[in-house]
Scaffold this motif. Structure first.
Motif, PDB file in Angstrom:
ATOM      1  N   GLU A  70       0.812  -1.221   0.000  1.00  0.00           N
ATOM      2  CA  GLU A  70       0.000   0.000   0.000  1.00  0.00           C
ATOM      3  C   GLU A  70       0.847   1.274   0.000  1.00  0.00           C
ATOM      4  OE1 GLU A  70      -3.284   0.020  -0.400  1.00  0.00           O
ATOM      5  OE2 GLU A  70      -3.107  -2.154  -0.606  1.00  0.00           O
ATOM      6  N   SER A  71       2.156   1.136   0.078  1.00  0.00           N
ATOM      7  CA  SER A  71       3.042   2.298   0.158  1.00  0.00           C
ATOM      8  C   SER A  71       3.132   3.013  -1.192  1.00  0.00           C
ATOM      9  CB  SER A  71       4.441   1.868   0.595  1.00  0.00           C
ATOM     10  OG  SER A  71       5.104   1.171  -0.451  1.00  0.00           O
ATOM     11  N   GLU A  72       3.526   4.270  -1.133  1.00  0.00           N
ATOM     12  CA  GLU A  72       3.715   5.057  -2.362  1.00  0.00           C
ATOM     13  C   GLU A  72       4.796   4.443  -3.242  1.00  0.00           C
ATOM     14  OE1 GLU A  72       1.961   7.636  -3.687  1.00  0.00           O
ATOM     15  OE2 GLU A  72       0.589   7.121  -2.061  1.00  0.00           O
ATOM     16  N   GLU A  73       5.852   3.927  -2.619  1.00  0.00           N
ATOM     17  CA  GLU A  73       6.936   3.312  -3.388  1.00  0.00           C
ATOM     18  C   GLU A  73       6.420   2.141  -4.225  1.00  0.00           C
ATOM     19  OE1 GLU A  73      10.482   0.514  -2.033  1.00  0.00           O
ATOM     20  OE2 GLU A  73      10.870   2.611  -1.511  1.00  0.00           O
ATOM     21  N   LYS A  75       3.285   1.507  -5.113  1.00  0.00           N
ATOM     22  CA  LYS A  75       2.330   1.990  -6.114  1.00  0.00           C
ATOM     23  C   LYS A  75       3.037   2.652  -7.286  1.00  0.00           C
ATOM     24  CE  LYS A  75      -1.446   2.493  -2.848  1.00  0.00           C
ATOM     25  NZ  LYS A  75      -2.316   3.405  -2.124  1.00  0.00           N
ATOM     26  N   ASP A  76       4.087   3.442  -6.994  1.00  0.00           N
ATOM     27  CA  ASP A  76       4.854   4.083  -8.073  1.00  0.00           C
ATOM     28  C   ASP A  76       5.503   3.047  -8.972  1.00  0.00           C
ATOM     29  OD1 ASP A  76       4.158   6.587  -7.123  1.00  0.00           O
ATOM     30  OD2 ASP A  76       6.108   6.975  -6.182  1.00  0.00           O
ATOM     31  N   ASP A  79       2.814   1.469 -11.148  1.00  0.00           N
ATOM     32  CA  ASP A  79       2.374   2.409 -12.192  1.00  0.00           C
ATOM     33  C   ASP A  79       3.426   2.552 -13.288  1.00  0.00           C
ATOM     34  OD1 ASP A  79       0.050   2.808 -10.769  1.00  0.00           O
ATOM     35  OD2 ASP A  79       0.684   4.737  -9.910  1.00  0.00           O
TER      36      ASP A  79
END
Length: 85
Positions: A70-73, A75-76, A79
């Protein structure tokens, strides 16, 4: 240098290099969470592993591994890979 991780020369970085029993306990997008039997990899029972088989993020337990997804890392990465694939 981050002391939580071994140096690149000391680390096993790919699933193909391991000779330990494991099972996949969760799959999400490009990542899988593996649970290793003792002795654990670099002291961690759980690892988030990417689609190429690289050991991505160690975790003490399944909840910690799920939180990483669920972390931004994470997800980035998902993506960026979705756009390039």
């Amino acid at each position: 240098m981050n002391n939580n991780y071994p140096s690149a020369s000391q680390a096993i970085r790919n699933l193909a290099d391991l000779k330990l029993a494991y099972k996949v306990v969760h799959t999400e997008g490009l990542f899988r969470i593996f649970q290793f039997e003792s002795p654990f990899v670099s002291g961690s029972e759980y690892w988030v592993i990417n689609e190429k088989g690289f050991l991505w993020e160690p975790a003490k337990n399944i909840d910690e591994a799920m939180a990483y997804l669920e972390s931004e890392e994470a997800k980035d990465y998902q993506d960026r890979e979705d756009l390039s694939g």
